[in-house]
Motif scaffolding. Structure first.
Motif, PDB file in Angstrom:
ATOM      1  N   ALA A  46       0.832  -1.205   0.000  1.00  0.00           N
ATOM      2  CA  ALA A  46       0.000   0.000   0.000  1.00  0.00           C
ATOM      3  C   ALA A  46       0.871   1.262   0.000  1.00  0.00           C
ATOM      4  O   ALA A  46       0.525   2.260  -0.639  1.00  0.00           O
ATOM      5  CB  ALA A  46      -0.924  -0.013   1.212  1.00  0.00           C
ATOM      6  N   ILE A  47       2.007   1.214   0.710  1.00  0.00           N
ATOM      7  CA  ILE A  47       2.934   2.357   0.711  1.00  0.00           C
ATOM      8  C   ILE A  47       3.492   2.566  -0.692  1.00  0.00           C
ATOM      9  O   ILE A  47       3.501   3.683  -1.218  1.00  0.00           O
ATOM     10  CB  ILE A  47       4.077   2.131   1.724  1.00  0.00           C
ATOM     11  CG1 ILE A  47       3.519   2.083   3.162  1.00  0.00           C
ATOM     12  CG2 ILE A  47       5.131   3.230   1.601  1.00  0.00           C
ATOM     13  CD1 ILE A  47       4.555   1.709   4.212  1.00  0.00           C
ATOM     14  N   TYR A  48       3.966   1.457  -1.295  1.00  0.00           N
ATOM     15  CA  TYR A  48       4.492   1.556  -2.664  1.00  0.00           C
ATOM     16  C   TYR A  48       3.449   2.142  -3.607  1.00  0.00           C
ATOM     17  O   TYR A  48       3.759   2.985  -4.457  1.00  0.00           O
ATOM     18  CB  TYR A  48       4.891   0.169  -3.186  1.00  0.00           C
ATOM     19  CG  TYR A  48       6.067  -0.489  -2.492  1.00  0.00           C
ATOM     20  CD1 TYR A  48       6.789   0.147  -1.490  1.00  0.00           C
ATOM     21  CD2 TYR A  48       6.463  -1.777  -2.842  1.00  0.00           C
ATOM     22  CE1 TYR A  48       7.856  -0.459  -0.865  1.00  0.00           C
ATOM     23  CE2 TYR A  48       7.536  -2.402  -2.222  1.00  0.00           C
ATOM     24  CZ  TYR A  48       8.219  -1.741  -1.237  1.00  0.00           C
ATOM     25  OH  TYR A  48       9.281  -2.345  -0.619  1.00  0.00           O
ATOM     26  N   TYR A  49       2.212   1.642  -3.473  1.00  0.00           N
ATOM     27  CA  TYR A  49       1.136   2.037  -4.388  1.00  0.00           C
ATOM     28  C   TYR A  49       0.846   3.533  -4.277  1.00  0.00           C
ATOM     29  O   TYR A  49       0.679   4.222  -5.288  1.00  0.00           O
ATOM     30  CB  TYR A  49      -0.109   1.218  -4.067  1.00  0.00           C
ATOM     31  CG  TYR A  49      -1.251   1.417  -5.036  1.00  0.00           C
ATOM     32  CD1 TYR A  49      -1.196   0.912  -6.322  1.00  0.00           C
ATOM     33  CD2 TYR A  49      -2.404   2.104  -4.641  1.00  0.00           C
ATOM     34  CE1 TYR A  49      -2.251   1.085  -7.209  1.00  0.00           C
ATOM     35  CE2 TYR A  49      -3.460   2.286  -5.516  1.00  0.00           C
ATOM     36  CZ  TYR A  49      -3.373   1.773  -6.802  1.00  0.00           C
ATOM     37  OH  TYR A  49      -4.423   1.959  -7.674  1.00  0.00           O
ATOM     38  N   CYS A  50       0.818   4.046  -3.054  1.00  0.00           N
ATOM     39  CA  CYS A  50       0.545   5.473  -2.861  1.00  0.00           C
ATOM     40  C   CYS A  50       1.668   6.347  -3.417  1.00  0.00           C
ATOM     41  O   CYS A  50       1.413   7.461  -3.878  1.00  0.00           O
ATOM     42  CB  CYS A  50       0.340   5.783  -1.375  1.00  0.00           C
ATOM     43  SG  CYS A  50      -1.378   5.762  -0.876  1.00  0.00           S
ATOM     44  N   LEU A  51       2.883   5.848  -3.367  1.00  0.00           N
ATOM     45  CA  LEU A  51       4.022   6.605  -3.890  1.00  0.00           C
ATOM     46  C   LEU A  51       4.186   6.409  -5.400  1.00  0.00           C
ATOM     47  O   LEU A  51       5.113   6.968  -5.996  1.00  0.00           O
ATOM     48  CB  LEU A  51       5.307   6.190  -3.174  1.00  0.00           C
ATOM     49  CG  LEU A  51       5.394   6.543  -1.681  1.00  0.00           C
ATOM     50  CD1 LEU A  51       6.634   5.925  -1.049  1.00  0.00           C
ATOM     51  CD2 LEU A  51       5.391   8.057  -1.473  1.00  0.00           C
ATOM     52  N   GLY A  52       3.303   5.628  -6.015  1.00  0.00           N
ATOM     53  CA  GLY A  52       3.404   5.371  -7.454  1.00  0.00           C
ATOM     54  C   GLY A  52       4.597   4.510  -7.800  1.00  0.00           C
ATOM     55  O   GLY A  52       5.116   4.578  -8.917  1.00  0.00           O
ATOM     56  N   LEU A  53       5.024   3.674  -6.855  1.00  0.00           N
ATOM     57  CA  LEU A  53       6.222   2.849  -7.043  1.00  0.00           C
ATOM     58  C   LEU A  53       5.893   1.365  -7.122  1.00  0.00           C
ATOM     59  O   LEU A  53       6.751   0.513  -6.896  1.00  0.00           O
ATOM     60  CB  LEU A  53       7.204   3.091  -5.889  1.00  0.00           C
ATOM     61  CG  LEU A  53       7.682   4.531  -5.692  1.00  0.00           C
ATOM     62  CD1 LEU A  53       8.515   4.647  -4.420  1.00  0.00           C
ATOM     63  CD2 LEU A  53       8.494   5.002  -6.893  1.00  0.00           C
ATOM     64  N   GLU A  54       4.647   1.036  -7.462  1.00  0.00           N
ATOM     65  CA  GLU A  54       4.243  -0.372  -7.470  1.00  0.00           C
ATOM     66  C   GLU A  54       4.960  -1.190  -8.541  1.00  0.00           C
ATOM     67  O   GLU A  54       4.908  -2.428  -8.519  1.00  0.00           O
ATOM     68  CB  GLU A  54       2.728  -0.504  -7.632  1.00  0.00           C
ATOM     69  CG  GLU A  54       2.177  -0.148  -9.005  1.00  0.00           C
ATOM     70  CD  GLU A  54       1.858   1.326  -9.141  1.00  0.00           C
ATOM     71  OE1 GLU A  54       1.182   1.692 -10.111  1.00  0.00           O
ATOM     72  OE2 GLU A  54       2.281   2.106  -8.264  1.00  0.00           O
ATOM     73  N   GLU A  55       5.642  -0.520  -9.482  1.00  0.00           N
ATOM     74  CA  GLU A  55       6.414  -1.269 -10.489  1.00  0.00           C
ATOM     75  C   GLU A  55       7.535  -2.075  -9.838  1.00  0.00           C
ATOM     76  O   GLU A  55       8.025  -3.052 -10.417  1.00  0.00           O
ATOM     77  CB  GLU A  55       6.978  -0.309 -11.529  1.00  0.00           C
ATOM     78  CG  GLU A  55       5.925   0.173 -12.514  1.00  0.00           C
ATOM     79  CD  GLU A  55       6.392   1.376 -13.318  1.00  0.00           C
ATOM     80  OE1 GLU A  55       6.544   1.234 -14.533  1.00  0.00           O
ATOM     81  OE2 GLU A  55       6.587   2.447 -12.715  1.00  0.00           O
ATOM     82  N   ILE A  56       7.939  -1.677  -8.634  1.00  0.00           N
ATOM     83  CA  ILE A  56       8.927  -2.463  -7.877  1.00  0.00           C
ATOM     84  C   ILE A  56       8.377  -3.862  -7.609  1.00  0.00           C
ATOM     85  O   ILE A  56       9.124  -4.839  -7.533  1.00  0.00           O
ATOM     86  CB  ILE A  56       9.273  -1.756  -6.551  1.00  0.00           C
ATOM     87  CG1 ILE A  56      10.005  -0.437  -6.829  1.00  0.00           C
ATOM     88  CG2 ILE A  56      10.123  -2.647  -5.651  1.00  0.00           C
ATOM     89  CD1 ILE A  56      10.270   0.393  -5.593  1.00  0.00           C
TER      90      ILE A  56
END
Length: 674
Positions: A46-56
């Motif tokens: 959820a943290i990644y998703y909010c930062l737009g970093l879900e490609e990780i």
């Protein structure tokens, strides 16, 4: 830099809302549970998703997320279907600016590309007290445009990301998604190797570029300067070539030349420019233009004082006519000789081109044969091993008698010999082309001379057949022609001086460019860079030694490769031949060494680490404790968020001994009814 204050998730279902609410502090934050599959990784996602970093995580938008956010929630034996998910992430930068990022998970994909940013904390956001700005993500311009979310986040963090080269020969910004895998280690692919979750954006040496930026190496600026200097070099060379070509064209039209005119940029001064003298091209020799103009002025003065009547000059005109006819015959012979030379040179080029074509074919055939041998093709056949397929006797690539011991060249020697012949022929072709150019220029001068002499002959003939009292048109024509030529040559000198000033200005720019280039280290690494890389190596070795790395005996052999800026030994990747557990130790050590280095030496690390399940590959518990102790020593210098399973009592006891850490214990499920 920034840190995370709070994460709040609200998942709407027909039966009610599910979600969680977690607050984070500086120092160590443990998202902990007693068993796996309770939702620790979902919180981190959820943290990644909010930062737009879900490609990780290996995907974009909701495709990267677990089913709990989008398709089903399993809770107490029942399944609930999410209708809409709202994730709120409160972050703060080192300027004490607090914002709340809100990103939805909806069925309509386009809605997932919008990120809302509220000017305040989560409490104020949910109470409707904050100003709202909307940004887009994962679209062209999201990293550069004013309304691009990553452009906004970059500015909020306080970064200025560099332009880096790509495989399509373009420069592109080093995206946030490539940097955060160095500090966000996700549970699945994150433990497979160093920075292995970097998305593919076509950036050359992307891992190296990321490390360069995190360490804030001077090489980034040096390489940027090198690119700028290369562009400037091309610009100066192009301008220089244009000016020189224009000068040569103008000079050629007036049958003039500057013999020592520099074809390429050079550091020059006023004295050098004075040496760039103009010469008038004559049949037998080149005459300094000032001297030539003096000769013309003397001739003009004589004609001015001359009695111009035909009767007075009839004998002189007849003599001049005879001389001009003889001169033209000689000039035409010279012109014919020049044309013959041109044809001979062209014929030579045709012959050489024919030979070059044969050599190119032979060279290609030999290279193909070498490649086939290198690849092992036909390796079991007789012919490829120089054995006759009929009589099985040794043969050589030669028509000479086999009974004699002749030294026949190998394929490699053939290729080398053919390449040398090719280079020689290509050089010869260029030499013949230069000769053709020279002969054409001489022929042009000769044609112009013949045309002028024929005009004078026509005037003399007209004068001879006119009355004795008539004015001799020959001398009038000569006088006008001479005066016009003097005027044109004076204008030529003035124009060439203007071009020489432009070359002098370009020369000064070239000198500055060379001086700037000399200031950049030859390998682009400054002394400061080398010091940072040495510290990175020392810290890394200390950490893996502490974690009992054992895949190699002599840890002092480990280096930080200048080519990749990753740990290597004997020129090979350190993780290429180590055990699975040692691979985990390498990731721990390098991730921590990057942070330590940045903190100590003014790097660009955001001072946040998010590490999901560091206890991998049945790692020895004592080594895990040492890693946690090293993280704990950072105190509040950075923020560490760890997803960890407290699977045994010994680990629980160790964690409980650590003072002033934030334990977010998930006792049931992370996503539970609100």
């Amino acid at each position: 830099m920034f840190w995370i204050n709070r994460l709040k998730t609200v998942i709407k279902t027909a039966e009610g809302n599910f979600g969680n609410d977690q607050r984070f502090f500086k120092g160590i934050n443990l998202i902990a549970s007693n068993t796996n599959t309770e939702g620790k990784s979902s919180c981190i996602e959820a943290i990644y998703y909010c930062l737009g970093l879900e490609e990780i995580l290996g995907g974009r938008n909701d495709k990267a997320l677990k089913p709990v956010f989008k398709s089903k929630i399993d809770y107490n034996g029942n399944t609930y279907v999410p209708i809409e998910t709202n994730i709120y992430l409160e972050i703060q930068n080192d300027m004490s600016k607090i914002i709340t990022i809100n990103r939805n998970v909806e069925k309509q994909q386009e809605h997932n590309l919008i990120i809302k940013v509220y000017d305040g904390n989560i409490e104020e956001t949910l109470e409707g007290k904050c100003n709202l700005s909307e940004y887009y993500i994962h679209s062209s311009g999201s990293a550069t445009s004013q309304k691009g979310f990553h452009a906004f986040l970059e500015k909020f963090i306080g970064w200025k990301l560099p332009e880096v080269p790509t495989y399509d020969d373009k420069d592109r910004k080093l995206y946030l998604q490539t940097i955060f895998p160095a500090m966000f280690i996700e549970q699945k692919r994150g433990w497979s190797g160093l920075l292995n979750t970097i998305p593919n954006f076509g950036v050359k040496d992307v891992k190296r570029k990321v490390i360069e930026y995190i360490l804030n190496l001077d090489i980034i600026e040096n390489e940027r300067l090198k690119i700028e200097q290369k562009i400037k070099e091309v610009e100066i060379k192009n301008k220089w070539t244009i000016i020189v070509n224009e000068m040569n064209s103008i000079l050629k039209n007036k049958c003039c030349t500057i013999p020592n005119l520099y074809e390429n940029p050079k550091v020059l001064d006023e004295n050098n420019m004075k040496m760039l003298s103009i010469f008038k091209q004559e049949q037998k020799e080149n005459i300094y233009i000032e001297k030539y103009i003096e000769q013309l002025e003397t001739e003009s003065d004589k004609l001015k004082q001359k009695d111009l009547k035909v009767g007075t000059n009839i004998e002189e005109l007849q003599i001049e006519l005879d001389n001009l006819k003889k001169d033209i015959l000689q000039d035409e012979e010279i012109l014919e000789t020049q044309n013959k030379q041109i044809h001979l040179e062209e014929d030579e080029i045709k012959v050489i081109m024919s030979n070059l074509e044969i050599i190119n074919k032979d060279l290609t055939n030999n290279k193909d044969l070498r490649k086939l041998k290198q690849l092992g093709a036909l390796k079991n056949t007789n012919i490829i091993n120089d054995i006759c397929p009929t009589c099985n006797q040794k043969i050589k690539d030669c028509l000479l008698p086999q009974v004699n011991n002749f030294n026949v060249m190998s394929i490699e020697e053939n290729i080398k010999h053919l390449q040398e012949q090719k280079n020689l022929l290509e050089y010869s072709i260029n030499a013949h082309k230069d000769n053709i150019k020279k002969y054409n220029e001489l022929a042009g001068v000769m044609k112009e001379t013949i045309i002028k002499k024929r005009r004078i002959i026509r005037n003399i003939i007209n004068d001879i057949y006119s009355t004795d009292t008539s004015i001799a048109e020959t001398y009038v024509y000569k006088k006008v022609a001479i005066d016009n030529e003097i005027d044109e040559l004076q204008k030529l000198i003035t124009l060439i001086e203007t071009y020489k000033k432009e070359l002098l200005n370009l020369s000064k720019e070239w000198e500055k460019l060379l001086e700037a280039r000399n200031k950049i280290p030859k390998d682009s690494f400054s002394e400061n860079d080398n010091m940072k890389i040495k510290k990175l190596r020392d810290d890394f070795i200390n950490f893996i030694k502490n974690y009992r790395y054992s895949s190699i005996d002599n840890l002092s052999e480990i280096e930080i490769s200048k080519e990749k800026l990753l740990p290597s030994v004997y020129g090979f990747d350190l993780t290429a031949d180590c055990s699975a557990s040692d691979n985990i130790r390498v990731i721990w050590a390098f991730t921590l060494a990057l942070l330590i280095n940045s903190l100590a030496l003014n790097g660009n690390h955001p001072n946040v680490l998010i590490i999901d399940e560091p206890d991998q590959q049945s790692i020895v518990a004592e080594d895990l404790y040492k890693f946690l102790e090293d993280l704990y020593k950072l105190n509040d210098k950075s923020q560490i968020i760890l997803g960890i399973t407290l699977k045994d009592e010994e680990l629980k006891k160790f964690v409980n001994k650590l003072e002033n850490i934030n334990i977010l214990l998930i006792e049931d499920k992370a996503m539970k009814p609100i």
